[in-house]
Scaffold this motif. Structure first.
Motif, PDB file in Angstrom:
ATOM      1  N   VAL A 215       0.854  -1.186   0.000  1.00  0.00           N
ATOM      2  CA  VAL A 215       0.000   0.000   0.000  1.00  0.00           C
ATOM      3  C   VAL A 215       0.889   1.233   0.000  1.00  0.00           C
ATOM      4  O   VAL A 215       1.846   1.330   0.783  1.00  0.00           O
ATOM      5  N   ALA A 216       0.579   2.178  -0.890  1.00  0.00           N
ATOM      6  CA  ALA A 216       1.271   3.463  -0.918  1.00  0.00           C
ATOM      7  C   ALA A 216       0.415   4.510  -0.226  1.00  0.00           C
ATOM      8  O   ALA A 216      -0.820   4.470  -0.314  1.00  0.00           O
ATOM      9  N   HIS A 217       1.064   5.440   0.464  1.00  0.00           N
ATOM     10  CA  HIS A 217       0.364   6.511   1.169  1.00  0.00           C
ATOM     11  C   HIS A 217       0.683   7.835   0.470  1.00  0.00           C
ATOM     12  O   HIS A 217       1.826   8.291   0.496  1.00  0.00           O
ATOM     13  N   ILE A 218      -0.338   8.410  -0.154  1.00  0.00           N
ATOM     14  CA  ILE A 218      -0.134   9.538  -1.059  1.00  0.00           C
ATOM     15  C   ILE A 218      -0.930  10.755  -0.598  1.00  0.00           C
ATOM     16  O   ILE A 218      -2.135  10.676  -0.355  1.00  0.00           O
ATOM     17  N   ALA A 219      -0.254  11.888  -0.496  1.00  0.00           N
ATOM     18  CA  ALA A 219      -0.896  13.177  -0.223  1.00  0.00           C
ATOM     19  C   ALA A 219      -0.153  14.252  -0.998  1.00  0.00           C
ATOM     20  O   ALA A 219       1.084  14.254  -1.041  1.00  0.00           O
ATOM     21  N   ASP A 220      -0.911  15.138  -1.638  1.00  0.00           N
ATOM     22  CA  ASP A 220      -0.329  16.223  -2.427  1.00  0.00           C
ATOM     23  C   ASP A 220       0.747  15.700  -3.375  1.00  0.00           C
ATOM     24  O   ASP A 220       1.867  16.217  -3.439  1.00  0.00           O
ATOM     25  N   ALA A 221       0.392  14.664  -4.100  1.00  0.00           N
ATOM     26  CA  ALA A 221       1.334  14.035  -5.023  1.00  0.00           C
ATOM     27  C   ALA A 221       0.561  13.234  -6.054  1.00  0.00           C
ATOM     28  O   ALA A 221      -0.646  12.995  -5.918  1.00  0.00           O
ATOM     29  N   SER A 222       1.281  12.803  -7.081  1.00  0.00           N
ATOM     30  CA  SER A 222       0.719  11.918  -8.096  1.00  0.00           C
ATOM     31  C   SER A 222       1.414  10.570  -8.019  1.00  0.00           C
ATOM     32  O   SER A 222       2.620  10.491  -7.764  1.00  0.00           O
ATOM     33  N   LEU A 223       0.646   9.526  -8.228  1.00  0.00           N
ATOM     34  CA  LEU A 223       1.171   8.164  -8.254  1.00  0.00           C
ATOM     35  C   LEU A 223       0.709   7.506  -9.544  1.00  0.00           C
ATOM     36  O   LEU A 223      -0.486   7.442  -9.817  1.00  0.00           O
ATOM     37  N   CYS A 224       1.660   7.028 -10.325  1.00  0.00           N
ATOM     38  CA  CYS A 224       1.322   6.352 -11.575  1.00  0.00           C
ATOM     39  C   CYS A 224       1.924   4.955 -11.583  1.00  0.00           C
ATOM     40  O   CYS A 224       3.079   4.764 -11.166  1.00  0.00           O
ATOM     41  N   ALA A 225       1.149   4.005 -12.037  1.00  0.00           N
ATOM     42  CA  ALA A 225       1.586   2.612 -12.137  1.00  0.00           C
ATOM     43  C   ALA A 225       1.564   2.183 -13.598  1.00  0.00           C
ATOM     44  O   ALA A 225       0.761   2.677 -14.397  1.00  0.00           O
ATOM     45  N   SER A 226       2.446   1.262 -13.925  1.00  0.00           N
ATOM     46  CA  SER A 226       2.465   0.719 -15.280  1.00  0.00           C
ATOM     47  C   SER A 226       2.757  -0.775 -15.197  1.00  0.00           C
ATOM     48  O   SER A 226       3.644  -1.196 -14.448  1.00  0.00           O
ATOM     49  N   ALA A 227       1.991  -1.555 -15.942  1.00  0.00           N
ATOM     50  CA  ALA A 227       2.161  -3.007 -15.974  1.00  0.00           C
ATOM     51  C   ALA A 227       1.417  -3.544 -17.186  1.00  0.00           C
ATOM     52  O   ALA A 227       0.428  -2.952 -17.627  1.00  0.00           O
ATOM     53  N   PRO A 228       1.863  -4.670 -17.717  1.00  0.00           N
ATOM     54  CA  PRO A 228       1.159  -5.256 -18.856  1.00  0.00           C
ATOM     55  C   PRO A 228      -0.047  -6.097 -18.469  1.00  0.00           C
ATOM     56  O   PRO A 228      -0.716  -6.647 -19.339  1.00  0.00           O
ATOM     57  N   SER A 229      -0.357  -6.184 -17.178  1.00  0.00           N
ATOM     58  CA  SER A 229      -1.406  -7.094 -16.723  1.00  0.00           C
ATOM     59  C   SER A 229      -2.779  -6.740 -17.270  1.00  0.00           C
ATOM     60  O   SER A 229      -3.623  -7.619 -17.461  1.00  0.00           O
ATOM     61  N   GLN A 230      -3.034  -5.453 -17.545  1.00  0.00           N
ATOM     62  CA  GLN A 230      -4.349  -5.042 -18.036  1.00  0.00           C
ATOM     63  C   GLN A 230      -4.397  -4.886 -19.556  1.00  0.00           C
ATOM     64  O   GLN A 230      -5.482  -4.799 -20.128  1.00  0.00           O
ATOM     65  N   ARG A 231      -3.240  -4.860 -20.198  1.00  0.00           N
ATOM     66  CA  ARG A 231      -3.211  -4.666 -21.656  1.00  0.00           C
ATOM     67  C   ARG A 231      -2.224  -5.645 -22.265  1.00  0.00           C
ATOM     68  O   ARG A 231      -1.074  -5.316 -22.540  1.00  0.00           O
ATOM     69  N   HIS A 232      -2.688  -6.869 -22.456  1.00  0.00           N
ATOM     70  CA  HIS A 232      -1.871  -7.864 -23.136  1.00  0.00           C
ATOM     71  C   HIS A 232      -2.780  -8.729 -23.986  1.00  0.00           C
ATOM     72  O   HIS A 232      -3.987  -8.831 -23.755  1.00  0.00           O
ATOM     73  N   TRP A 233      -2.231  -9.353 -24.992  1.00  0.00           N
ATOM     74  CA  TRP A 233      -3.007 -10.145 -25.925  1.00  0.00           C
ATOM     75  C   TRP A 233      -2.061 -11.133 -26.605  1.00  0.00           C
ATOM     76  O   TRP A 233      -0.856 -11.151 -26.327  1.00  0.00           O
ATOM     77  N   ARG A 234      -2.583 -11.959 -27.490  1.00  0.00           N
ATOM     78  CA  ARG A 234      -1.795 -12.923 -28.230  1.00  0.00           C
ATOM     79  C   ARG A 234      -1.643 -12.475 -29.677  1.00  0.00           C
ATOM     80  O   ARG A 234      -2.604 -12.038 -30.300  1.00  0.00           O
ATOM     81  N   ASP A 235      -0.427 -12.581 -30.194  1.00  0.00           N
ATOM     82  CA  ASP A 235      -0.242 -12.238 -31.599  1.00  0.00           C
ATOM     83  C   ASP A 235      -0.630 -13.426 -32.468  1.00  0.00           C
ATOM     84  O   ASP A 235      -1.115 -14.457 -31.981  1.00  0.00           O
TER      85      ASP A 235
END
Length: 327
Positions: A215-235
């Motif tokens: 868990v990240a604790h965020i105040a007065d800041a931006s938090l961005c995540a990136s991962a292929p888990s939500q956008r992947h497919w088969r060629d």
């Protein structure tokens, strides 16, 4: 996002915005006028930057057989400069010209695969164009000499969040007293302003999206995540591919499983845009090299072997093994 319902109980939704929807959390209900203003910002970003809208500026560039001059809105100036910096810091591994490779890999609006084998070729082919070599920039005007498929996904959503945050700050300032409090959640791109205590945000496990690694604790800041888990497919050959590419090879990056980047709101004019771009850059570039060019951010990187790297100030409680410190 956790712990926001008490401090920011009002939620305004923009379903489908930027492909995944946007939620705006505020202490008081958003007025119709403010809602319309936020919707207009989202429409403006999509009409300029969407790779999937046939009427967008990006689509016009992709279908201009002889190229041309394409003038973008003034707010894109900071994004173009950010891409300049990311391209330099990553040695060209981050480049909006990856749009050509994404198309060949089969990344369409519906994630349809290419059925003729071209996707497998894209695993080996370099990007056809280069942001620094083939695109001439005059302020917010891009000059091309042929069709170029651009993809501004690394920074565009984060920039939209920052534009929404600026509009909310202006509209809520008069009634805010000590300052406006709100949070904007655009999926993997989040900005939080004002809540005390900080918002607790789960760090999604890229191998099982039902779980969190911390868990990240965020105040007065931006938090961005990136991962292929939500956008992947088969060629077409059955290979698992995703949208996070190394622009030098045109192939998906395969060493990193997920990244998270925090940028303080006071640390950059467009903190979510910067965090968004850096979260992508960490898939193809060592954190130390990026920190030398962008010293304002903190990050957490999970590689495919399950090892964690984190900067000393990244504000998170982790449920996994003790990470390496420092980066």
């Amino acid at each position: 996002m956790a712990d926001l319902h008490e401090t920011l109980p009002h939620v305004t939704a923009f379903p489908g915005a930027l492909g995944g929807g946007i939620l705006v959390h505020t202490a008081t209900a958003v007025t119709p006028a403010v809602h319309a203003g936020l919707a207009s910002i989202i429409e403006g970003v999509e009409s300029a930057l969407s790779r999937f809208r046939p009427d967008s500026l990006v689509s016009q560039i992709a279908h201009a057989p002889y190229g041309g001059r394409f003038t973008f809105p003034d707010w894109t100036a900071a994004m173009f400069e950010c891409y300049d910096g990311l391209a330099h810091a990553t040695g060209g591994r981050v480049d909006p010209c990856i749009g050509e490779d994404l198309v060949r890999l089969g990344y369409s609006a519906s994630f349809d695969c290419i059925a003729d084998g071209a996707a497998s070729d894209a695993m080996r082919a370099p990007a056809r164009s280069s942001w620094t070599r083939d695109i001439k920039r005059e302020g917010t005007t891009l000059v091309t000499h042929g069709p170029v498929r651009l993809d501004f996904g690394a920074c565009g959503k984060g920039l939209c969040v920052d534009l929404l945050a600026a509009a909310l700050t202006a509209s809520l300032a008069a009634a805010a007293g000590d300052g406006p409090a709100f949070a904007i959640d655009a999926g993997g791109d989040i900005t939080v302003r004002g809540p005390n205590p900080p918002a607790a945000i789960a760090l999604e496990d890229p191998h099982d999206v039902r779980l969190a690694i911390g868990v990240a604790h965020i105040a007065d800041a931006s938090l961005c995540a990136s991962a292929p888990s939500q956008r992947h497919w088969r060629d077409a050959a059955g290979n698992r591919v995703h949208h996070l590419l190394n622009a030098l090879t045109g192939a998906p990056a395969d060493d990193v499983a997920a990244t998270w980047v925090r940028v303080p709101a006071a640390g950059a004019a467009y903190p979510t845009m910067l965090a968004d771009g850096l979260a992508t850059a960490l898939f193809v570039t060592d954190p130390g090299r990026l920190a030398a060019a962008f010293p304002i951010f903190d990050c957490l990187v999970l590689d495919e072997a399950g090892h964690l790297k984190t900067s000393a100030r990244f504000p998170a409680e982790l449920y996994t093994a003790v990470p390496e410190r420092p980066m």
